[in-house]
Write a protein that holds these residues in place. Sequence first.
Motif, mmCIF file in Angstrom:
data_model
loop_
_atom_site.group_PDB
_atom_site.id
_atom_site.type_symbol
_atom_site.label_atom_id
_atom_site.label_comp_id
_atom_site.label_asym_id
_atom_site.label_seq_id
_atom_site.Cartn_x
_atom_site.Cartn_y
_atom_site.Cartn_z
ATOM 1 N N TYR A 90 -1.149 11.764 -12.000
ATOM 2 C CA TYR A 90 -0.558 11.287 -10.766
ATOM 3 C C TYR A 90 -1.577 10.438 -10.037
ATOM 4 N N VAL A 91 -1.074 9.220 -9.681
ATOM 5 C CA VAL A 91 -1.865 8.139 -8.947
ATOM 6 C C VAL A 91 -2.096 8.300 -7.284
ATOM 7 N N TYR A 92 -1.010 8.554 -6.833
ATOM 8 C CA TYR A 92 -1.176 8.731 -5.457
ATOM 9 C C TYR A 92 -0.930 9.985 -4.874
ATOM 10 N N TRP A 93 -1.658 10.227 -3.599
ATOM 11 C CA TRP A 93 -1.574 11.661 -3.173
ATOM 12 C C TRP A 93 -1.656 11.441 -1.668
ATOM 13 N N GLY A 94 -0.813 12.415 -1.194
ATOM 14 C CA GLY A 94 -0.753 12.575 0.311
ATOM 15 C C GLY A 94 -2.009 13.411 0.753
ATOM 16 N N GLN A 95 -2.147 13.873 2.146
ATOM 17 C CA GLN A 95 -3.095 14.295 3.035
ATOM 18 C C GLN A 95 -3.013 15.944 2.760
ATOM 19 N N GLY A 96 -1.819 16.278 2.586
ATOM 20 C CA GLY A 96 -1.700 17.564 2.433
ATOM 21 C C GLY A 96 -1.088 18.315 3.595
ATOM 22 N N THR A 97 -0.383 19.590 3.504
ATOM 23 C CA THR A 97 0.179 20.290 4.546
ATOM 24 C C THR A 97 -0.245 21.745 4.190
ATOM 25 N N TYR A 119 -0.802 22.089 0.507
ATOM 26 C CA TYR A 119 0.177 21.716 -0.400
ATOM 27 C C TYR A 119 0.064 19.975 -0.456
ATOM 28 N N TYR A 120 -0.030 19.475 -1.492
ATOM 29 C CA TYR A 120 0.127 18.125 -1.739
ATOM 30 C C TYR A 120 1.175 17.449 -2.361
ATOM 31 N N CYS A 121 1.657 16.288 -1.844
ATOM 32 C CA CYS A 121 2.675 15.543 -2.562
ATOM 33 C C CYS A 121 1.711 14.596 -3.274
ATOM 34 N N ALA A 122 2.521 14.200 -4.727
ATOM 35 C CA ALA A 122 1.738 13.177 -5.481
ATOM 36 C C ALA A 122 2.850 12.439 -6.379
ATOM 37 N N ALA A 123 2.568 11.261 -6.517
ATOM 38 C CA ALA A 123 3.401 10.345 -7.299
ATOM 39 C C ALA A 123 2.820 9.578 -8.469
ATOM 40 N N SER A 124 3.409 9.528 -9.601
ATOM 41 C CA SER A 124 2.991 8.978 -10.826
ATOM 42 C C SER A 124 3.566 7.535 -10.754
ATOM 43 N N THR A 125 3.263 6.903 -12.045
ATOM 44 C CA THR A 125 3.811 5.498 -12.349
ATOM 45 C C THR A 125 4.378 5.559 -13.518
ATOM 46 N N TRP A 126 5.059 6.835 -13.871
ATOM 47 C CA TRP A 126 5.660 7.114 -15.059
ATOM 48 C C TRP A 126 7.239 7.649 -14.750
ATOM 49 N N PRO A 127 8.238 7.629 -15.329
ATOM 50 C CA PRO A 127 9.328 7.913 -15.185
ATOM 51 C C PRO A 127 9.610 9.397 -15.388
ATOM 52 N N THR A 128 8.783 9.767 -16.536
ATOM 53 C CA THR A 128 8.962 11.094 -16.744
ATOM 54 C C THR A 128 7.721 11.930 -16.459
ATOM 55 N N CYS A 129 8.013 13.146 -16.428
ATOM 56 C CA CYS A 129 6.971 14.260 -15.745
ATOM 57 C C CYS A 129 6.142 14.876 -17.110
ATOM 58 N N SER A 130 4.927 15.008 -16.845
ATOM 59 C CA SER A 130 4.303 15.756 -18.138
ATOM 60 C C SER A 130 4.512 17.010 -17.643
ATOM 61 N N GLN A 158 0.991 -1.134 -0.085
ATOM 62 C CA GLN A 158 -0.165 -0.028 -0.061
ATOM 63 C C GLN A 158 0.945 1.190 0.254
ATOM 64 N N VAL A 159 0.697 2.173 -0.829
ATOM 65 C CA VAL A 159 1.278 3.445 -1.053
ATOM 66 C C VAL A 159 0.994 4.297 -0.104
ATOM 67 N N GLN A 160 1.768 4.962 0.682
ATOM 68 C CA GLN A 160 1.620 6.215 1.557
ATOM 69 C C GLN A 160 2.474 7.205 1.073
ATOM 70 N N LEU A 161 1.979 8.220 1.101
ATOM 71 C CA LEU A 161 2.595 9.689 1.109
ATOM 72 C C LEU A 161 2.329 10.542 2.269
ATOM 73 N N VAL A 162 3.162 10.931 3.048
ATOM 74 C CA VAL A 162 3.082 11.790 4.160
ATOM 75 C C VAL A 162 4.031 13.172 4.044
ATOM 76 N N GLU A 163 3.076 14.037 4.120
ATOM 77 C CA GLU A 163 3.779 15.370 3.998
ATOM 78 C C GLU A 163 3.931 15.965 5.596
ATOM 79 N N SER A 164 5.055 16.859 5.460
ATOM 80 C CA SER A 164 5.085 17.758 6.667
ATOM 81 C C SER A 164 6.058 19.010 6.217
ATOM 82 N N GLY A 165 6.154 19.688 7.126
ATOM 83 C CA GLY A 165 6.961 21.180 7.201
ATOM 84 C C GLY A 165 6.090 22.270 6.803
ATOM 85 N N GLY A 166 4.656 22.307 6.713
ATOM 86 C CA GLY A 166 3.926 23.394 6.625
ATOM 87 C C GLY A 166 4.043 24.306 7.652
ATOM 88 N N GLY A 167 3.351 25.336 7.620
ATOM 89 C CA GLY A 167 3.334 26.145 8.797
ATOM 90 C C GLY A 167 2.957 27.601 8.436
#
Length: 125
Positions: free
Chosen positions: A112-119, A93-104, A1-10
């Motif tokens: 992007y397929v996977y997303w974090g909860q945001g900060t 702000y949200y972190c996101a992950a794709s399943t492609w090696p290159t970025c559009s 299961q993929v998880q993305l966890v953001e931090s550092g906002g403020g």
Amino acid sequence: QVQLVESGGGSVQAGGSLRLSCVASGYTATRYCMGWFRQIPGKRREGVAAIARDGSTIYADSVKGRFTISKDDAKNTLYLQMNTLKPEDTTKYYCAASTWPTCSAGPRSADYVYWGQGTQVTVSS
């Protein structure tokens, strides 16, 4: 299961800096394009920056020269260094992950397929 966890906002004053982090689990950040997005109220999610497998980067015009995206492969972590922050940068702000090696170009959220909860980032004038 993929998880993305953001931090550092403020909260910072205009002209200040923040560094966002996104730790990925169940996903190998080195293999694919990853990006940062932000949700502007009343608008669709806006692509901020992305970094491809080969380390090449793209940025939205609104953040060029102020934000820097990077990743630490050993830590499986994505970063967004934000300098010279402006009140209009205030949003989640949200972190996101794709399943492609290159970025559009854009980057585009649909790629992007996977997303974090945001900060939350808040910049006061």
